[in-house]
Each structure stands twice: as structure tokens, then as C-alpha cells.
Write an enzyme that holds these catalytic residues in place. Structure first.
Site, PDB file in Angstrom:
ATOM      1  CG  HIS A  67      -0.172   0.285   2.501  1.00  0.00           C
ATOM      2  ND1 HIS A  67       0.662  -0.647   3.075  1.00  0.00           N
ATOM      3  CD2 HIS A  67      -0.116   1.383   3.277  1.00  0.00           C
ATOM      4  CE1 HIS A  67       1.201  -0.120   4.164  1.00  0.00           C
ATOM      5  NE2 HIS A  67       0.743   1.107   4.317  1.00  0.00           N
ATOM      6  CG  HIS A  82      -0.491   5.815   2.531  1.00  0.00           C
ATOM      7  ND1 HIS A  82      -1.800   5.394   2.454  1.00  0.00           N
ATOM      8  CD2 HIS A  82       0.040   5.239   3.644  1.00  0.00           C
ATOM      9  CE1 HIS A  82      -2.050   4.612   3.494  1.00  0.00           C
ATOM     10  NE2 HIS A  82      -0.948   4.493   4.224  1.00  0.00           N
TER      11      HIS A  82
END
Length: 161
Positions: A67, A82
Site C-alpha cells: 500500500h 500512500h
């Protein structure tokens, strides 16, 4: 093969690029206060409309966590991409990253793809953040153009102190 590798020198490019196609927004608009209050650093966010992930900066890859991807630029700025909010809970499932630790990339280089349908099915926001994690020590100025962007478009620049 994918346009990145360990052999080339770091570029001194100070540009910031769209890591995904979508709408570029201010961090203050992000639903999560950790990002909107700039706890992790200054930067920008994007509401994605594509699955292709490209590098938001020229630099060396310092983190690959499904992620999230970390980068260190030649000028010392440390940048975190992110993907989505609270997506760490998905244990990397929707993220297919081809880049490896130590790879040197240019802004806009292809890094992998994400299955946003899996993120949506988990009830998580797709909003993705690009943060300069050493803002207080290293960031001098940041300028970003908001609005619609295609993956790899140059959005502005960050200058180090």
C-alpha cells in the site's frame, strides 16, 4: 524491462508527478486527519481514476510495502506514496508492485498497478497521498497544480533546503 534499475545515477529532477490518473487535491481535503493535518509531512493527494501506478518523483526506492512506496531524491527529500486510506489492513492484496528496493526511477516510470475494486469492496477510500516525510528538516518550497491529471503528468516541484 520496466524502465528502471539499480545501475543508473539518481536524477536531480525536482519535479513532482501524478502517480495515478485522477483529480489532484490539497492534503487538507483528505478525510484522514493524519494526512490532512500533515502529521506525516506536506504534499498532495489524488482521487484516482486509473489502476496504473507510476513514480511521483525521480529517486531511489527505499520502501515497498504494498500500500506504500518510499523514495529518496538526489537532494535528500524523502517521499512516500500512500495508496488509499487504511489500506494497510488489506495486507498488500490489491497492490501489484513491480519495483524493488534500491531501484532508481524517474518521475512517471511505471511501478505497478492497483485493483481499486478490492479497495472499494473493503469499504476503504481510494484517496492516495504523496507526502514529503522529512518536510521540517529538508523541504524549502512546494508547488502543485490541482485538478485533473494523467499518470505521469508533471504537477509541480518540491525544492529542498
Amino acid at each position: 524491462m520496466l524502465g528502471f534499475g539499480k545501475k543508473k545515477a539518481l536524477s536531480d529532477d525536482t519535479g513532482l508527478y501524478a502517480p495515478l490518473s485522477g483529480t489532484v487535491i490539497d492534503l487538507e481535503q483528505v478525510a484522514d486527519p493524519v494526512f490532512s493535518k500533515k502529521v506525516m509531512g506536506d504534499g498532495y493527494a489524488i482521487e484516482p481514476t486509473s489502476n496504473q501506478i507510476v513514480s511521483p518523483v525521480a529517486g531511489e526506492i527505499t520502501l515497498v510495502q504494498g500500500h506504500a512506496l518510499g523514495f529518496k531524491r538526489a537532494d535528500g527529500l524523502e517521499v512516500l506514496l500512500h495508496l488509499g486510506i487504511d489500506t494497510v489492513s488489506l495486507n498488500g492484496q490489491p497492490f501489484h508492485i513491480k519495483a524493488k528496493l534500491g531501484d532508481k526511477v524517474e518521475g512517471g516510470d511505471k511501478l505497478g498497478r492497483v485493483d481499486w475494486q478490492q479497495v472499494e469492496a473493503a469499504g476503504l477510500p481510494l484517496t492516495s497521498m504523496i507526502l514529503i516525510t522529512n518536510t521540517s528538516e529538508k523541504l524549502d518550497s512546494l508547488s502543485i497544480e490541482k485538478g485533473k491529471a494523467q499518470a505521469g503528468d508533471k504537477l509541480g516541484q518540491a525544492k529542498a533546503k
